[in-house]
Write a protein that holds these residues in place. Sequence first.
Motif, PDB file in Angstrom:
ATOM      1  N   MET A   1       0.835  -1.202   0.000  1.00 45.94           N
ATOM      2  CA  MET A   1       0.000   0.000   0.000  1.00 45.94           C
ATOM      3  C   MET A   1       0.876   1.261   0.000  1.00 45.94           C
ATOM      4  SD  MET A   1      -3.189  -0.925  -0.129  1.00 45.94           S
ATOM      5  CE  MET A   1      -4.215   0.341   0.597  1.00 45.94           C
ATOM      6  N   GLU A   2       1.919   1.274   0.795  1.00 37.77           N
ATOM      7  CA  GLU A   2       2.800   2.438   0.866  1.00 37.77           C
ATOM      8  C   GLU A   2       3.543   2.653  -0.452  1.00 37.77           C
ATOM      9  OE1 GLU A   2       2.877   4.761   3.312  1.00 37.77           O
ATOM     10  OE2 GLU A   2       1.216   3.606   4.133  1.00 37.77           O
ATOM     11  N   PHE A   3       3.887   1.553  -1.129  1.00 38.65           N
ATOM     12  CA  PHE A   3       4.548   1.662  -2.429  1.00 38.65           C
ATOM     13  C   PHE A   3       3.642   2.370  -3.430  1.00 38.65           C
ATOM     14  CE2 PHE A   3       5.256  -0.168  -6.689  1.00 38.65           C
ATOM     15  CZ  PHE A   3       6.526   0.327  -6.924  1.00 38.65           C
ATOM     16  N   VAL A   4       2.380   1.973  -3.489  1.00 40.27           N
ATOM     17  CA  VAL A   4       1.446   2.594  -4.440  1.00 40.27           C
ATOM     18  C   VAL A   4       1.222   4.065  -4.073  1.00 40.27           C
ATOM     19  CG1 VAL A   4      -0.914   2.564  -5.332  1.00 40.27           C
ATOM     20  CG2 VAL A   4       0.349   0.434  -5.102  1.00 40.27           C
ATOM     21  N   LYS A   5       1.091   4.354  -2.796  1.00 38.62           N
ATOM     22  CA  LYS A   5       0.936   5.748  -2.370  1.00 38.62           C
ATOM     23  C   LYS A   5       2.151   6.573  -2.780  1.00 38.62           C
ATOM     24  CE  LYS A   5      -1.335   4.592   1.891  1.00 38.62           C
ATOM     25  NZ  LYS A   5      -1.371   4.896   3.327  1.00 38.62           N
ATOM     26  N   PHE A   6       3.340   5.998  -2.608  1.00 33.91           N
ATOM     27  CA  PHE A   6       4.583   6.674  -2.994  1.00 33.91           C
ATOM     28  C   PHE A   6       4.576   6.990  -4.490  1.00 33.91           C
ATOM     29  CE2 PHE A   6       8.996   6.462  -4.505  1.00 33.91           C
ATOM     30  CZ  PHE A   6       9.600   7.414  -3.701  1.00 33.91           C
ATOM     31  N   ILE A   7       4.203   6.009  -5.294  1.00 39.93           N
ATOM     32  CA  ILE A   7       4.152   6.200  -6.748  1.00 39.93           C
ATOM     33  C   ILE A   7       3.154   7.303  -7.101  1.00 39.93           C
ATOM     34  CG2 ILE A   7       3.516   5.119  -8.961  1.00 39.93           C
ATOM     35  CD1 ILE A   7       6.098   3.982  -7.950  1.00 39.93           C
ATOM     36  N   MET A   8       1.967   7.257  -6.505  1.00 35.93           N
ATOM     37  CA  MET A   8       0.941   8.260  -6.817  1.00 35.93           C
ATOM     38  C   MET A   8       1.400   9.664  -6.419  1.00 35.93           C
ATOM     39  SD  MET A   8      -2.753   6.408  -6.129  1.00 35.93           S
ATOM     40  CE  MET A   8      -2.682   6.671  -4.382  1.00 35.93           C
ATOM     41  N   TYR A   9       2.088   9.770  -5.310  1.00 29.47           N
ATOM     42  CA  TYR A   9       2.547  11.073  -4.817  1.00 29.47           C
ATOM     43  C   TYR A   9       3.679  11.636  -5.675  1.00 29.47           C
ATOM     44  CZ  TYR A   9       3.958  14.678  -1.510  1.00 29.47           C
ATOM     45  OH  TYR A   9       4.265  15.877  -0.916  1.00 29.47           O
TER      46      TYR A   9
END
Length: 90
Positions: free
Chosen positions: A40-48
């Motif tokens: 989940m944190e990886f996807v959030k990082f990518i989106m940000y």
Amino acid sequence: MGDKDENKIYSGILEKYSDVWMEHLKELVIYNFNNSKPSMEFVKFIMYRSPKLKKVLLISSVVDEKDEELEMLKVLLQAPRASPVQIIVK
């Protein structure tokens, strides 16, 4: 390797790449996605970090758990993003 070790490694990776911007990324597709904290944190990082990102498609590895998929979607929709992103969890 336990969850605590994985989270520590992941946290170190985020710090190391905190200045990285994915300025050309327009679409992200991840297969066998789950709602583990690192995922989940990886996807959030990518989106940000992706100002041109338009679509995120997550093919869930969670079988027959629509509630869990809905929860993943809710969390990701609340995450800060660099651009308006369409998020799909299947």
